[in-house]
Design a protein around this motif. Structure first.
Motif, mmCIF file in Angstrom:
data_model
loop_
_atom_site.group_PDB
_atom_site.id
_atom_site.type_symbol
_atom_site.label_atom_id
_atom_site.label_comp_id
_atom_site.label_asym_id
_atom_site.label_seq_id
_atom_site.Cartn_x
_atom_site.Cartn_y
_atom_site.Cartn_z
ATOM 1 N N THR A 21 27.565 25.286 34.987
ATOM 2 C CA THR A 21 29.057 25.010 34.036
ATOM 3 C C THR A 21 29.455 26.393 33.513
ATOM 4 O O THR A 21 31.072 26.673 33.759
ATOM 5 N N LEU A 22 28.829 27.275 33.266
ATOM 6 C CA LEU A 22 29.127 28.641 32.655
ATOM 7 C C LEU A 22 29.531 29.230 33.997
ATOM 8 O O LEU A 22 30.698 30.193 33.673
ATOM 9 N N LEU A 23 29.054 29.234 35.087
ATOM 10 C CA LEU A 23 29.239 30.131 36.225
ATOM 11 C C LEU A 23 30.987 29.613 36.647
ATOM 12 O O LEU A 23 31.734 30.296 36.864
ATOM 13 N N ASN A 24 30.996 28.274 36.826
ATOM 14 C CA ASN A 24 32.378 27.689 37.304
ATOM 15 C C ASN A 24 33.149 28.049 36.292
ATOM 16 O O ASN A 24 34.544 27.993 36.788
ATOM 17 N N GLY A 25 33.128 27.522 35.173
ATOM 18 C CA GLY A 25 33.974 27.708 33.897
ATOM 19 C C GLY A 25 34.559 28.917 33.267
ATOM 20 O O GLY A 25 35.725 28.940 32.845
ATOM 21 N N VAL A 26 33.732 29.848 33.391
ATOM 22 C CA VAL A 26 33.995 31.162 32.870
ATOM 23 C C VAL A 26 33.711 32.485 33.494
ATOM 24 O O VAL A 26 34.998 33.126 33.889
ATOM 25 N N ILE A 27 32.546 32.552 34.243
ATOM 26 C CA ILE A 27 32.257 33.909 35.003
ATOM 27 C C ILE A 27 33.129 33.998 36.175
ATOM 28 O O ILE A 27 33.744 34.998 36.478
ATOM 29 N N ARG A 28 33.093 32.794 37.051
ATOM 30 C CA ARG A 28 33.968 33.039 38.254
ATOM 31 C C ARG A 28 35.340 33.134 38.204
ATOM 32 O O ARG A 28 35.981 34.023 38.727
ATOM 33 N N PRO A 29 36.120 32.498 37.265
ATOM 34 C CA PRO A 29 37.508 32.611 37.134
ATOM 35 C C PRO A 29 37.524 33.984 36.509
ATOM 36 O O PRO A 29 38.560 34.578 36.841
ATOM 37 N N TRP A 30 36.882 34.603 35.547
ATOM 38 C CA TRP A 30 37.086 35.973 34.988
ATOM 39 C C TRP A 30 37.017 37.206 36.210
ATOM 40 O O TRP A 30 37.771 37.883 36.372
ATOM 41 N N LEU A 31 35.862 36.789 37.020
ATOM 42 C CA LEU A 31 35.813 37.887 37.975
ATOM 43 C C LEU A 31 36.809 37.793 39.061
ATOM 44 O O LEU A 31 37.314 38.755 39.569
ATOM 45 N N ALA A 32 37.308 36.563 39.472
ATOM 46 C CA ALA A 32 38.319 36.348 40.242
ATOM 47 C C ALA A 32 39.541 36.946 39.795
ATOM 48 O O ALA A 32 40.365 37.727 40.599
ATOM 49 N N VAL A 51 38.393 23.768 43.077
ATOM 50 C CA VAL A 51 39.095 25.051 42.728
ATOM 51 C C VAL A 51 38.149 26.254 43.447
ATOM 52 O O VAL A 51 37.182 26.201 43.813
ATOM 53 N N TYR A 52 39.247 27.210 44.149
ATOM 54 C CA TYR A 52 38.300 28.279 44.764
ATOM 55 C C TYR A 52 39.470 29.218 44.713
ATOM 56 O O TYR A 52 40.597 29.224 44.300
ATOM 57 N N TRP A 53 39.148 30.367 45.129
ATOM 58 C CA TRP A 53 40.065 31.720 45.038
ATOM 59 C C TRP A 53 40.260 32.516 46.395
ATOM 60 O O TRP A 53 39.401 32.351 47.337
ATOM 61 N N VAL A 54 41.462 33.060 46.485
ATOM 62 C CA VAL A 54 41.739 33.600 47.905
ATOM 63 C C VAL A 54 42.348 34.906 47.508
ATOM 64 O O VAL A 54 42.747 35.375 46.479
ATOM 65 N N PHE A 55 41.647 35.834 48.104
ATOM 66 C CA PHE A 55 42.074 37.528 48.148
ATOM 67 C C PHE A 55 42.625 37.978 49.296
ATOM 68 O O PHE A 55 42.707 37.516 50.401
ATOM 69 N N ASP A 56 43.430 39.141 48.848
ATOM 70 C CA ASP A 56 44.066 40.065 50.225
ATOM 71 C C ASP A 56 42.944 40.550 50.787
ATOM 72 O O ASP A 56 42.102 41.063 50.361
ATOM 73 N N PRO A 57 43.338 41.030 51.928
ATOM 74 C CA PRO A 57 42.491 41.778 52.950
ATOM 75 C C PRO A 57 41.925 43.065 52.369
ATOM 76 O O PRO A 57 40.821 43.451 52.610
ATOM 77 N N ALA A 58 42.841 43.905 51.510
ATOM 78 C CA ALA A 58 42.200 44.896 51.022
ATOM 79 C C ALA A 58 41.119 44.900 49.995
ATOM 80 O O ALA A 58 40.245 45.664 49.949
ATOM 81 N N THR A 59 41.102 43.657 49.068
ATOM 82 C CA THR A 59 39.909 43.216 48.217
ATOM 83 C C THR A 59 38.736 42.888 48.878
ATOM 84 O O THR A 59 37.595 43.071 48.415
ATOM 85 N N GLN A 60 39.264 42.050 50.197
ATOM 86 C CA GLN A 60 38.144 41.431 50.859
ATOM 87 C C GLN A 60 37.159 42.683 51.450
ATOM 88 O O GLN A 60 35.907 42.840 51.534
ATOM 89 N N ALA A 61 37.988 43.769 51.840
ATOM 90 C CA ALA A 61 37.323 45.068 52.510
ATOM 91 C C ALA A 61 36.560 45.741 51.214
ATOM 92 O O ALA A 61 35.367 46.256 51.508
ATOM 93 N N GLU A 62 36.883 45.828 50.136
ATOM 94 C CA GLU A 62 36.631 46.500 49.073
ATOM 95 C C GLU A 62 35.390 45.863 48.300
ATOM 96 O O GLU A 62 34.481 46.555 47.925
ATOM 97 N N HIS A 63 35.541 44.438 48.073
ATOM 98 C CA HIS A 63 34.423 43.835 47.824
ATOM 99 C C HIS A 63 33.859 42.639 48.611
ATOM 100 O O HIS A 63 33.970 41.364 47.986
ATOM 101 N N PRO A 64 33.273 42.753 49.712
ATOM 102 C CA PRO A 64 32.838 41.698 50.699
ATOM 103 C C PRO A 64 32.035 40.728 49.974
ATOM 104 O O PRO A 64 32.252 39.485 50.080
ATOM 105 N N TRP A 65 31.084 41.136 49.327
ATOM 106 C CA TRP A 65 29.936 39.982 48.745
ATOM 107 C C TRP A 65 30.584 39.352 47.555
ATOM 108 O O TRP A 65 30.329 37.968 47.479
#
Length: 102
Positions: A21-32, A51-65
């Motif tokens: 709950t903490l991961l999905n409700g607070v940490i993941r949205p904050w990180l994204a 809910v899921y998050w989408v990132f641009d190619p530059a961010t995907q290359a910079e933070h793949p994991w």
């Protein structure tokens, strides 16, 4: 067999659910949002959309994991929690049985 009476007896359920709950409700949205993610939703379930998050190619290359972790939907993260609960319950029961044996 006695009924569970302490919080420790329910730790196999409370801790993974609380962490999820903490991961999905607070940490993941904050990180994204911190790395520039765009929130997307799909479907319309009983408890709301997935809910899921989408990132641009530059961010995907910079933070793949991190991007791979954040692109998992909340529902997929919830499904990962179920085996964690099962393993935690098994360990809890094994340790409890060993404590009772002389």
């Amino acid at each position: 067999m006695r009924l569970p009476t302490t919080l420790r007896d329910y730790s196999w359920l409370i801790l993974p659910l609380g962490a999820g709950t903490l991961l999905n409700g607070v940490i993941r949205p904050w990180l994204a949002t911190a790395i520039g993610g765009v929130r997307k939703t799909s479907g319309a379930g009983v408890h709301g959309p997935d809910v899921y998050w989408v990132f641009d190619p530059a961010t995907q290359a910079e933070h793949p994991w991190l991007v791979r972790f954040l692109e998992l939907s909340d529902g997929q993260m919830g499904l990962i929690i179920f085996p964690v609960i099962a393993v935690w319950l098994a360990v809890h029961l094994i340790l409890r049985r060993r404590r009772r044996e002389p």
